[in-house]
Design a protein around this motif. Structure first.
Motif, PDB file in Angstrom:
ATOM      1  N   UNK A 257       5.613 -12.383  -4.618  1.00 24.81           N
ATOM      2  CA  UNK A 257       4.529 -11.708  -3.901  1.00 24.81           C
ATOM      3  C   UNK A 257       4.046 -10.447  -4.593  1.00 24.81           C
ATOM      4  N   UNK A 258       4.939  -9.679  -5.204  1.00 27.82           N
ATOM      5  CA  UNK A 258       4.512  -8.449  -5.866  1.00 27.82           C
ATOM      6  C   UNK A 258       3.490  -8.739  -6.963  1.00 27.82           C
ATOM      7  N   UNK A 259       3.766  -9.765  -7.750  1.00 25.78           N
ATOM      8  CA  UNK A 259       2.839 -10.119  -8.817  1.00 25.78           C
ATOM      9  C   UNK A 259       1.542 -10.687  -8.249  1.00 25.78           C
ATOM     10  N   UNK A 260       1.658 -11.414  -7.132  1.00 27.09           N
ATOM     11  CA  UNK A 260       0.466 -11.940  -6.460  1.00 27.09           C
ATOM     12  C   UNK A 260      -0.417 -10.783  -5.989  1.00 27.09           C
ATOM     13  N   UNK A 261       0.209  -9.756  -5.387  1.00 24.30           N
ATOM     14  CA  UNK A 261      -0.545  -8.591  -4.934  1.00 24.30           C
ATOM     15  C   UNK A 261      -1.140  -7.830  -6.113  1.00 24.30           C
ATOM     16  N   UNK A 262      -0.391  -7.750  -7.207  1.00 19.78           N
ATOM     17  CA  UNK A 262      -0.886  -7.049  -8.397  1.00 19.78           C
ATOM     18  C   UNK A 262      -2.152  -7.710  -8.937  1.00 19.78           C
ATOM     19  N   UNK A 263      -2.229  -9.040  -8.819  1.00 21.85           N
ATOM     20  CA  UNK A 263      -3.422  -9.756  -9.259  1.00 21.85           C
ATOM     21  C   UNK A 263      -4.573  -9.554  -8.285  1.00 21.85           C
ATOM     22  N   UNK A 264      -4.249  -9.369  -6.988  1.00 20.04           N
ATOM     23  CA  UNK A 264      -5.286  -9.236  -5.959  1.00 20.04           C
ATOM     24  C   UNK A 264      -5.875  -7.834  -5.927  1.00 20.04           C
ATOM     25  N   UNK A 265      -5.012  -6.801  -6.116  1.00 19.99           N
ATOM     26  CA  UNK A 265      -5.466  -5.412  -6.083  1.00 19.99           C
ATOM     27  C   UNK A 265      -5.631  -4.922  -7.524  1.00 19.99           C
ATOM     28  N   UNK A 315       5.297  -1.188   0.297  1.00 19.44           N
ATOM     29  CA  UNK A 315       4.482  -1.671  -0.823  1.00 19.44           C
ATOM     30  C   UNK A 315       3.194  -0.855  -0.841  1.00 19.44           C
ATOM     31  N   UNK A 316       2.916  -0.226  -1.980  1.00 24.73           N
ATOM     32  CA  UNK A 316       1.750   0.640  -2.097  1.00 24.73           C
ATOM     33  C   UNK A 316       0.937   0.272  -3.331  1.00 24.73           C
ATOM     34  N   UNK A 341       7.756  -2.509 -10.005  1.00 28.72           N
ATOM     35  CA  UNK A 341       6.326  -2.521 -10.291  1.00 28.72           C
ATOM     36  C   UNK A 341       5.863  -3.950 -10.496  1.00 28.72           C
ATOM     37  N   UNK A 342       4.774  -4.328  -9.822  1.00 28.33           N
ATOM     38  CA  UNK A 342       4.200  -5.658  -9.983  1.00 28.33           C
ATOM     39  C   UNK A 342       3.577  -5.832 -11.360  1.00 28.33           C
ATOM     40  N   UNK A 343       3.690  -7.051 -11.895  1.00 23.19           N
ATOM     41  CA  UNK A 343       3.121  -7.355 -13.203  1.00 23.19           C
ATOM     42  C   UNK A 343       1.721  -7.919 -13.030  1.00 23.19           C
TER      43      UNK A 343
END
Length: 344
Positions: A257-265, A315-316, A341-343
């Motif tokens: 999910x972190x990487x998914x969010x990193x791609x979205x934001x 998560x920020x 940290x998201x990739x």
């Protein structure tokens, strides 16, 4: 004092395609009165480990010591007496449908030297302990899933065991009933000082009542420690997936999910912060804004309780100049906050 001690335990089976290693070089100890969780996905080796603990399987190598007894050398009467000291709770209850609640609970006592009246009195005490007063004469078909598992727990306690093994004991239950059963197990642990080993694939079960946890993957223990420590600072990828599924709802369908969010934001950098104990109540966000030229967008957060303490996950999204973002991440680490940290 360690009640359970596994020393370099391995278990191999012969299959059509050769030797299969179900458990490989496992080491852990469980202290008396502790609730110890073993978590892993299907095929991790958890069920084989249970059978090693209760003497249904002998290790191919290594030692399984229960109360300083080597389980593998026991046989006949000694093995039967040993098994009375291990209570078992099963996923699908394993009740006799032709027997009432009180008869199911008294079943393990039928081979004892207790009279019928003594067996019934013991069963009634256990019915009270697990909160089933008034259901003594009900049959399993008349009970809810949670009530059936309460019968299973009472039956497992009939012989006054030293250890209670719970093999996926809440997997067949809904979330509310799961929490009720876990609360009951925690209460039994406190009232009786009973050592409990929980086998599960649900990290929620571990977080709610366990003191320590071991994470299994492909027959090996890949990580173990205090529950709070493992939740707040998971080291292995499989552990991170388990923890994310428990702490961040979206990851139940998306473990990355972190990487998914990193791609979205795409405007900033996605960061997951983990706080232990009192740090979960620290105004860390306002501090970082004062110290660094960054904007903080809070995406999601929550505080959860373990048996011994609490931890928070936040998560920020950090936006601003790259050097300021890096400074903010460094600031979080300096404050003793876990950072992932998201990739992009």
């Amino acid at each position: 004092m360690a009640l359970i001690n596994l020393n370099q335990v391995s278990k191999e089976f012969s299959g059509k395609n050769g030797t299969v290693s179900a458990v490989s070089d496992v080491n852990f100890t469980v202290e008396e009165g502790e609730i110890f969780g073993i978590v892993g996905y299907s095929g991790a080796g958890k069920s084989t480990l249970v059978r090693l603990l209760n003497g249904l399987e002998a290790p191919s190598s290594g030692q399984v010591l229960i109360d300083q007894q080597d389980v593998a050398v026991l046989s006949g009467k000694k093995l039967r007496e040993f098994r009375k000291e291990i209570g078992m709770i099963f996923q699908h209850f394993n009740l006799l449908w032709s027997r009432t609640v009180i008869e199911n609970i008294a079943l393990p006592l039928e081979l004892s030297r207790l009279s019928r009246r003594e067996r019934e009195n013991k069963a009634l005490d256990l019915i009270k302990l697990v909160g089933l007063e008034g259901r003594e004469d009900a049959y399993p078909s008349q009970l809810s899933g949670g009530q059936k598992q309460r019968v299973g727990i009472a039956r497992a306690l009939a012989n006054d065991p030293k250890i209670l093994l719970c093999d996926e004991g809440t997997s067949a239950l809904d979330p509310q009933t799961t929490d009720e059963v876990l609360d009951l197990l925690a209460s039994i642990n406190q009232k009786l000082g009973l050592t409990i080993v929980l086998i599960t694939h649900e990290m929620h079960v571990i977080r709610k009542i366990c003191h320590k946890v071991a994470v299994m993957e492909k027959g090996k223990i890949v990580e173990q420690g205090d529950v709070l420590e493992v939740f707040s600072n998971p080291q292995q990828e499989v552990t991170k997936r388990f923890v994310q599924q428990e702490t961040v709802p979206e990851t139940r369908s998306n473990p990355d999910a972190l990487n998914f969010l990193a791609e979205s934001f795409t405007a900033g950098k996605i960061v997951q912060l983990t706080f232990e104990g009192h740090k979960a109540r620290s105004p860390i966000i306002s501090k970082v804004i004062r110290h660094c030229q960054v904007d903080v967008n809070v995406i999601q957060g929550q505080i959860q309780q373990t048996q011994t303490s609490s931890f928070g996950t936040l998560i920020i999204e950090l936006t601003g100049a790259e050097e300021e973002i890096e400074q903010a991440i460094h600031f979080f680490k300096e404050e003793g906050v876990g950072v992932e940290v998201g990739q992009e």
